[in-house]
Design a protein around this motif. Structure first.
Motif, mmCIF file in Angstrom:
data_model
loop_
_atom_site.group_PDB
_atom_site.id
_atom_site.type_symbol
_atom_site.label_atom_id
_atom_site.label_comp_id
_atom_site.label_asym_id
_atom_site.label_seq_id
_atom_site.Cartn_x
_atom_site.Cartn_y
_atom_site.Cartn_z
ATOM 1 N N LYS A 319 0.750 -1.298 -0.024
ATOM 2 C CA LYS A 319 -0.280 -0.035 0.085
ATOM 3 C C LYS A 319 0.914 1.306 -0.033
ATOM 4 N N ASP A 320 1.918 1.296 0.662
ATOM 5 C CA ASP A 320 2.942 2.242 0.567
ATOM 6 C C ASP A 320 4.124 1.878 -0.378
ATOM 7 N N SER A 322 7.395 3.718 -2.974
ATOM 8 C CA SER A 322 8.259 5.192 -3.438
ATOM 9 C C SER A 322 9.044 4.756 -4.791
ATOM 10 N N GLU A 356 6.309 9.277 -3.924
ATOM 11 C CA GLU A 356 5.872 8.247 -3.148
ATOM 12 C C GLU A 356 4.561 8.371 -2.607
ATOM 13 N N GLN A 357 4.101 7.161 -2.153
ATOM 14 C CA GLN A 357 2.767 7.128 -1.535
ATOM 15 C C GLN A 357 2.810 6.680 -0.087
ATOM 16 N N ARG A 358 2.437 7.215 0.791
ATOM 17 C CA ARG A 358 2.334 6.777 2.395
ATOM 18 C C ARG A 358 0.897 7.009 2.794
ATOM 19 N N MET A 361 -1.674 9.514 1.708
ATOM 20 C CA MET A 361 -1.123 10.710 0.938
ATOM 21 C C MET A 361 0.070 10.375 -0.025
ATOM 22 N N ALA A 362 -0.146 11.089 -1.278
ATOM 23 C CA ALA A 362 0.642 10.675 -2.610
ATOM 24 C C ALA A 362 1.573 12.178 -2.690
ATOM 25 N N ARG A 363 3.043 11.837 -2.722
ATOM 26 C CA ARG A 363 3.771 13.212 -2.655
ATOM 27 C C ARG A 363 4.665 12.759 -3.897
ATOM 28 N N GLU A 387 1.909 17.326 -2.510
ATOM 29 C CA GLU A 387 1.234 16.250 -1.862
ATOM 30 C C GLU A 387 -0.414 16.344 -2.174
ATOM 31 N N ASP A 389 -3.856 14.516 -0.819
ATOM 32 C CA ASP A 389 -4.458 13.588 0.147
ATOM 33 C C ASP A 389 -5.733 12.816 -0.472
ATOM 34 N N ARG A 390 -5.705 11.843 -0.450
ATOM 35 C CA ARG A 390 -6.701 10.928 -1.276
ATOM 36 C C ARG A 390 -7.860 10.708 -0.459
#
Length: 995
Positions: A319-320, A322, A356-358, A361-363, A387, A389-390
Motif C-alpha cells: 500500500k505504501d 516510492s 511516493e505514497q504513504r 497521501m501521495a507526494r 502532496e 491527500d486521497r
C-alpha cells in the motif's frame, strides 16, 4: 473305545479349521499377487486420478514395485495446457514414499511434450495481502531427496517451440543440488525478428531441511539469431534468491551482454517488519533481449532502447511505495503491441521522477517528462513539490502561491490518439498549446493558452467528416474537493481560409458518486456555408447557405436533461438555392436511465408576413424491437407551403432498403390538433386527429372544417398495411367525406356548395408508389347552385350562332326565290330563337347535381354518372378526365357527352327551332334530338363544339337534310365571307332536296 470316539470328534472340527485357514491364506496370497500385477495397478491408479478436479488424466499402463514406479502413455489436460508423456521411470522405496519420505535415487522422463497454445481461463484476482517473502511458497509438500534426474522434452508455445533437457541431482537437506539444462527455441512465425534462440546453464537449489528450500540460483548463457539481428546475439541471465542467517530474503535479476550490464534488479526484504527495498538499472534494447525471447511473455515485442537507473521501496502490504530515477530512450514499431499504435511511428522519451505514497497521501517531489518524435512534441515539468491527500481529495502544495507545473504541446500528432478511437475513424493533423497548473481551494487549476488544432482531418469509413482547424485562445480547468469545472471562453473554427467564432463552453461536475455532469453552450452562431466546408461528408445534406444561432444546456447522469435553442435565418437549399422560411426550435428533453425520452419542442416558421407555430412532444420508450411512443402535435396556425419548403432540407437516404415496412420497430400514437392549417390562399382548415402505428400497419383518423362563407366539415380515415412475401405487399384503403364545400378551382364552371365522398384503394410494391396506383370512386353532389358548363363566350357565340344566323338568312332568301314564298320574317325569328336559347343556357340554376367519378388502371378519371336537374334543363352525361402527370384537377383534359332535355322557356326555344322531340317525357322535359359534346379542361370546359352542333342542327331542321360536320374553330378564326355563306347554304339546300 471312548477315547477314540472323543479323538474322532475333536479331529473333525480341527481339520475343517485347517482347511479354512489354508484356503484364506491361499486367497490372500492370490490377492497380494494380483496387486502386484500391472493390470490391477493400472486400474487402481486410473481410479485414483479420476476424481482430480479440473484435470483430465489418461493413463496407458502403470507398474508399481517396492522400489520403482513406471508410468506409460500419460496424458494430462487442463485449461491452457496439455502434457503428454510416453514413459517415466522413478526409482524410490515405495513404502517410505507412502509415509511421506520421498527418496528418489533416479528419475527419467524423456519424449514428453507440453503444449501451451490453448487459451488459459482468466483467473480471479487474488485478494491483496502482505508479502512475507518468496520462500514461504517454496516449501516442498514432502521430505524429498533426489540423487539423479534426466528430463527431456518439448514445450510448444504461441509463436514457436522450445526443446528442453535437464540432468543432475544431489538434492538433500543441508546440501546444494546442481542441474545442467539446455533449451533450443525455434520460431514458427514467418515475420518473427527472432528465428531461433538457445540457452545453456545450470540451476542450483539448496535445502536447509527435509522440505524447505533456502535458496536457488540460475545462470544461463543465451544466443539468438534472426533476419533483424546482426550476427548472433549473446546474453547471460542470472537469477538468484536466498535467505540470510537472520531470516531475511534477497533477490536479483541480472542480464549481461559481454561486459555490459543490460538489466539489474536487486531487492531485499528484512526478516521482520521492514519494507522491500531495491534498486534498478537498465541499458538495453529489444535486440539485446532477443536471446531471452523463449523466457519472455508470449506475443511480439516492439523495437525499443532504454537507459536509466533508480531506486524503489514498498511496504509488505504494497500500500505504501516510492520510486525515483531517470530513464530515456525510444520505441518504434509499436504496432507489435497493438495495430493502431503504428500511427505513432518512432517515439523518443525522457523522464525524471521522485514520487511516493504513504497511507492516504501521495507526494511528488519531482517529475519531468518529454515525449517526441524527430523533435519534442510534449513536455511536462513540476515547479515545486506537492502532496495529494486521497482521503480528503485535496491537493497540498509546498508553496500555495506558486505554480505547481507547466506543460507544452508542440505539434502533437493527432494520429497518436488512434488506439483509443473507433476502428473506422482515422485522424490526421497536430495539436498545440500550453498550460500552467496552480493550487486552488484544496485542488488545482490549469490555465490553457492558445490551444490549437492544425490541419486536422477526420475520416470515418472512407468519408471525410471533418477537415479544418480549431483555436481556443484561453481555457481553464479546475478541480477541487467540491468537484471540477472546464471552460472555454471562445472557439474559432477555420476551413478553406474562412473562420467562424463560436460561443464559449462550460462543463462542470460536483464531487460525489452518481452526481451528473452539467454543460452549457452559450449563444453561438455558425455560417452554414463554413459548416459545409468543415464537414464534406455532410455537405450534401446541409443547406447551401444561411446562419444558425444556437445555445444548449443540460446535465448528463443516470437521468439526462437537455435543452437546445436553435434559430435558422436566410437558409437556402437545393440546386436552385431555394429560400426557406426562418425557423426557431426550443427543445427540452429528459432521458431516463432505461433510455426512455420525454420531450417538448415548440417550432416556429416565418416567411414574410406568414408565421407558422407548432409544438411537438411526447414520450418515447425503447423496446427490443425499436420504440414505443405517445406523441402530440398542436398549434394555432400552420402554412402548408412553409412545411413543403422545409422538405428541401431532408437529405436523400443512403440506407439500404429492407424488406420490412418503414415503420418496422415502431408502435404508438400521434395525436394532433391545429386551429388553422392554410393549404393555399383560397383554402384553410382546422385539423385534428390521430395517427396510429402498429406492427401490421399505419392508420389515420382526422377531421376538420375548411374556412369559407359556410364552414365545410370533413373527415378522413385511411390505413396502410404491409403483408410480407407478396409482390405488392403494401395496401391502402381510405374513406373521405367533405360537406358544404365550394370548389374554388371550378368556380368558372360551378357555383355551389357540394358534398364530396371518396373511397380509394391501392396496392404497390413500395409505399412511395401507393399514390400512383390509387383507384376508387369519388361522389360529388349538390342540392342547389349555378352551373356555367354551357356558358359560351362572345367569341364562341359570334363564331357559332352569328355564322349560323347569316347562313339561315341567306338560305331563306334563296328558298323564297325558289319556292315563291316569303319566309324572311320566319327565318329571322328562328335566328333570334337560337340566340335566345344561347342566352338562357349561359347560367343554369339547378336543384340537384350528382357526379360519380372513378379512377381506372390508366389513372384516368372516368365520369360514370353526371346528372343535373333544374326547373327548365335536365342534363345527363358520361365522359373521361385524362390523367396528366404534374397537373392539378382543374387543368386535366375533359371529354363529356351530354344528354340534354328542356322545358319552359328553354324548351320552347329549342322546340321552336325544331331541336327537340315532339313529345315531352313524364316530367314535361323535351329531350334534345342529338347528344352534344364538351371538351377543354375540368376548370375551363370548351363549349364551342356544343354551339357548333346546335347551330348546324337548327339550320338542318329549317332547310332539311343531314347536318354537315362542323369543326371547332378558335375564337380568333377568320369569319366566313358572302361566298362562303352561299356555299354553305347551297350545300344545305342540296342535302334537303336529295332527302
Amino acid at each position: 473305545m471312548a477315547e477314540r470316539a472323543l479323538l474322532r470328534r475333536v479331529k473333525r472340527p480341527l481339520r475343517l479349521l485347517l482347511i479354512l485357514a489354508g484356503s484364506f491364506a491361499a486367497l490372500l496370497a492370490l490377492l497380494v499377487g494380483l496387486a502386484f500385477t500391472p493390470a490391477v495397478q493400472t486400474w487402481a491408479v486410473r481410479r485414483a486420478v479420476a476424481g482430480v478436479p479440473g484435470v483430465k488424466i489418461e493413463l496407458g499402463r502403470a507398474s508399481l514395485g517396492l522400489h520403482s514406479v513406471r508410468l506409460e502413455n500419460v496424458r494430462v489436460e487442463q485449461p491452457g495446457l496439455v502434457l503428454t508423456l510416453s514413459a517415466a521411470e522413478v526409482e524410490l522405496p515405495l513404502v517410505d514414499a507412502i509415509k511421506g519420505r520421498v527418496a528418489i535415487s533416479r528419475l527419467v522422463a524423456k519424449g514428453w511434450t507440453l503444449n501451451l497454445t490453448g487459451a488459459a481461463p482468466a483467473k480471479p484476482a487474488a485478494p491483496a495481502g502482505a508479502f512475507e517473502g518468496m520462500f514461504r511458497f517454496l516449501k516442498l509438500p514432502v521430505a524429498l531427496t533426489l540423487e539423479h534426474a534426466e528430463l527431456e522434452g518439448d514445450v510448444t508455445q504461441p509463436g514457436g517451440k522450445t526443446h528442453v533437457t535437464l540432468s543432475g541431482g544431489g538434492l538433500a537437506p543441508d546440501k546444494e543440488a546442481t542441474f545442467k539444462f539446455t533449451t533450443g527455441f525455434a520460431s514458427t512465425a514467418a515475420d518473427a525478428p527472432v528465428k531461433s534462440a538457445s540457452a545453456t546453464g545450470d540451476l542450483m537449489v539448496g535445502l536447509d531441511g527435509p522440505d524447505a528450500i533456502k535458496g536457488f540460483a540460475l545462470n544461463a548463457d543465451a544466443t539468438a539469431s534472426g533476419p533483424k539481428i546482426s550476427g548472433e546475439a549473446k546474453t547471460r541471465l542470472t537469477v538468484w534468491a536466498r535467505r540470510d542467517t537472520k531470516g531475511g530474503e534477497n533477490y536479483a535479476v541480472i542480464v549481461r551482454s559481454g561486459t555490459r550490464e543490460l538489466v539489474n534488479l536487486e531487492a531485499g526484504l528484512p526478516a521482520a517488519g521492514g519494507a522491500l527495498v531495491g534498486k534498478w538499472s537498465v541499458d538495453a534494447g529489444d535486440a539485446d533481449l532477443a536471446p531471452l525471447r523463449q523466457f519472455l511473455p508470449d506475443g511480439p515485442l516492439p523495437a525499443f532502447a532504454a537507459k536509466g537507473q533508480g531506486t524503489f521501496s514498498a511496504s509488505r502490504d504494497l500500500k505504501d511505495f516510492s520510486a525515483a530515477g531517470k530513464i530515456s530512450g525510444n520505441a518504434d514499431k509499436l504496432d507489435a503491441l497493438r495495430a493502431e499504435l503504428a500511427a505513432m511511428g518512432r517515439v523518443e522519451f525522457a523522464a525524471e521522477f521522485d514520487a511516493e505514497q504513504r497511507g492516504g497521501m501521495a507526494r511528488v517531489a519531482k517529475l519531468r517528462l518529454a515525449l517526441g518524435g524527430a523533435a519534442p512534441v510534449a513536455t511536462v515539468e513540476t515547479l515545486q513539490a506537492f502532496e495529494f491527500d486521497r482521503t480528503k481529495n485535496q491537493l497540498v502544495p509546498t508553496n500555495p502561491a506558486a505554480d505547481l507545473a507547466r506543460a507544452s504541446l508542440i505539434n502533437l500528432p493527432l494520429a497518436w490518439a488512434q488506439p483509443w478511437l473507433p476502428k473506422d475513424l482515422r485522424l490526421t493533423g497536430s495539436l498545440g498549446g500550453s498550460a500552467v497548473v496552480s493550487a486552488r481551494d484544496g485542488g488545482f487549476a490549469a490555465r490553457v493558452t492558445d490551444f490549437t488544432v492544425r490541419e486536422s482531418r477526420a475520416v470515418n469509413a472512407g468519408q471525410t467528416v471533418w477537415q479544418g482547424g480549431v483555436n481556443a485562445p484561453a481555457a481553464t480547468f479546475a478541480q477541487s474537493p467540491q468537484g471540477w469545472q472546464a471552460e472555454i471562453s471562445s472557439l474559432t473554427l477555420t476551413a478553406g481560409g474562412a473562420g467562424q467564432t463560436l460561443a464559449g463552453i462550460r462543463v462542470t461536475q460536483a464531487a460525489g458518486a452518481g452526481l451528473p455532469l452539467s454543460f452549457e453552450l452559450k449563444d453561438g452562431a455558425m455560417d452554414l456555408a463554413v459548416l459545409r466546408q468543415l464537414s464534406p461528408s455532410l455537405a450534401p445534406q446541409l443547406p447551401a447557405g444561411g446562419t444558425a444561432r444556437f445555445s444548449a444546456a443540460g446535465s448528463l447522469g443516470e437521468k439526462k436533461q437537455v435543452a437546445l435553442k436553435l434559430a435558422l435565418a436566410g437558409v437556402t437549399a437545393g440546386p436552385q438555392r431555394q429560400a426557406l422560411p426562418d425557423a426557431t426550435l426550443d427543445l427540452r428533453a429528459d432521458i431516463a436511465a432505461d433510455g426512455g425520452i420525454t420531450a417538448s419542442a415548440p417550432v416556429t416558421l416565418t416567411s414574410g408576413a406568414r408565421k407558422s407555430d407548432l409544438t411537438l412532444g411526447g414520450t418515447f420508450t425503447p423496446t427490443k424491437a425499436g420504440w414505443n411512443f405517445d406523441a402530440q402535435a398542436a398549434g394555432d396556425t400552420v402554412f402548408v407551403d412553409d412545411l413543403k419548403a422545409l422538405a428541401a432540407l431532408a437529405p436523400e437516404s443512403s440506407a439500404p432498403k429492407t424488406s420490412g415496412p418503414p415503420w418496422a420497430g415502431l408502435a404508438g400514437t400521434v395525436k394532433f390538433s391545429v386551429k388553422r392549417v392554410v393549404f393555399s390562399p383560397d383554402y384553410a382548415s382546422s385539423l385534428a386527429g390521430t395517427l396510429t402505428v402498429v406492427a401490421g400497419g399505419v392508420t389515420l383518423d382526422t377531421r376538420g372544417a375548411l374556412d369559407g362563407a359556410t364552414a365545410a366539415p370533413f373527415t378522413l380515415k385511411a390505413g396502410v398495411t404491409h403483408t410480407p412475401g407478396g409482390a405488392m405487399p403494401y395496401a391502402l384503403a381510405a374513406d373521405a367525406e367533405l360537406n358544404n364545400f365550394t370548389l374554388g378551382a371550378l368556380r368558372r364552371t360551378l357555383e355551389a356548395e357540394v358534398r364530396l365522398a371518396a373511397h380509394l384503394t391501392s396496392r404497390a410494391a413500395s409505399p412511395d408508389r401507393l399514390a400512383q396506383e390509387l383507384q376508387g370512386k369519388l361522389q360529388l353532389s349538390s342540392k342547389g347552385g349555378v352551373t356555367h358548363l354551357l356558358e359560351g363566350s362572345q367569341a364562341v357565340l359570334t363564331q357559332s350562332l352569328g355564322a349560323g344566323a347569316k347562313v339561315v338568312g341567306v338560305g331563306a332568301s334563296i328558298f323564297g326565290a325558289l319556292t315563291g314564298s316569303s319566309t324572311a320574317s320566319t327565318m329571322g325569328a328562328v335566328s333570334n330563337g337560337v340566340g335566345r336559347v344561347a342566352d338562357l343556357l349561359q347560367s343554369i340554376r339547378f336543384d340537384q347535381l350528382n357526379v360519380l367519378l372513378s379512377r381506372d388502371a390508366t389513372n384516368d378519371l372516368v365520369l360514370e354518372e353526371f346528372t343535373l336537374v333544374s326547373p327548365e334543363v335536365r342534363l345527363a352525361g358520361k365522359g373521361r378526365v385524362t390523367s396528366v402527370p404534374g397537373k392539378e384537377l382543374a387543368e386535366l383534359p375533359l371529354a363529356l357527352t351530354l344528354q340534354l332535355a328542356a322545358r319552359g322557356s328553354v324548351g320552347d326555344g329549342l322546340r321552336g327551332l325544331g331541336l327537340v322531340a315532339a313529345k315531352a317525357d313524364s316530367l314535361g322535359y323535351f329531350p334534345l334530338a342529338f347528344e352534344p359534346e364538351i371538351g377543354g379542361t375540368v376548370g375551363n370546359p370548351d363549349k364551342a363544339p356544343f354551339y357548333n352542333q346546335l347551330a348546324q342542327h337548327a339550320l338542318t331542321s329549317l332547310v332539311g337534310g343531314a347536318p354537315a360536320p362542323v369543326a371547332p374553330k378558335d375564337a380568333g378564326a377568320e369569319k366566313p365571307g358572302v361566298g362562303g355563306l352561299l356555299k354553305d347554304a347551297a350545300g344545305g339546300l342540296l342535302n334537303g332536296f336529295l332527302k
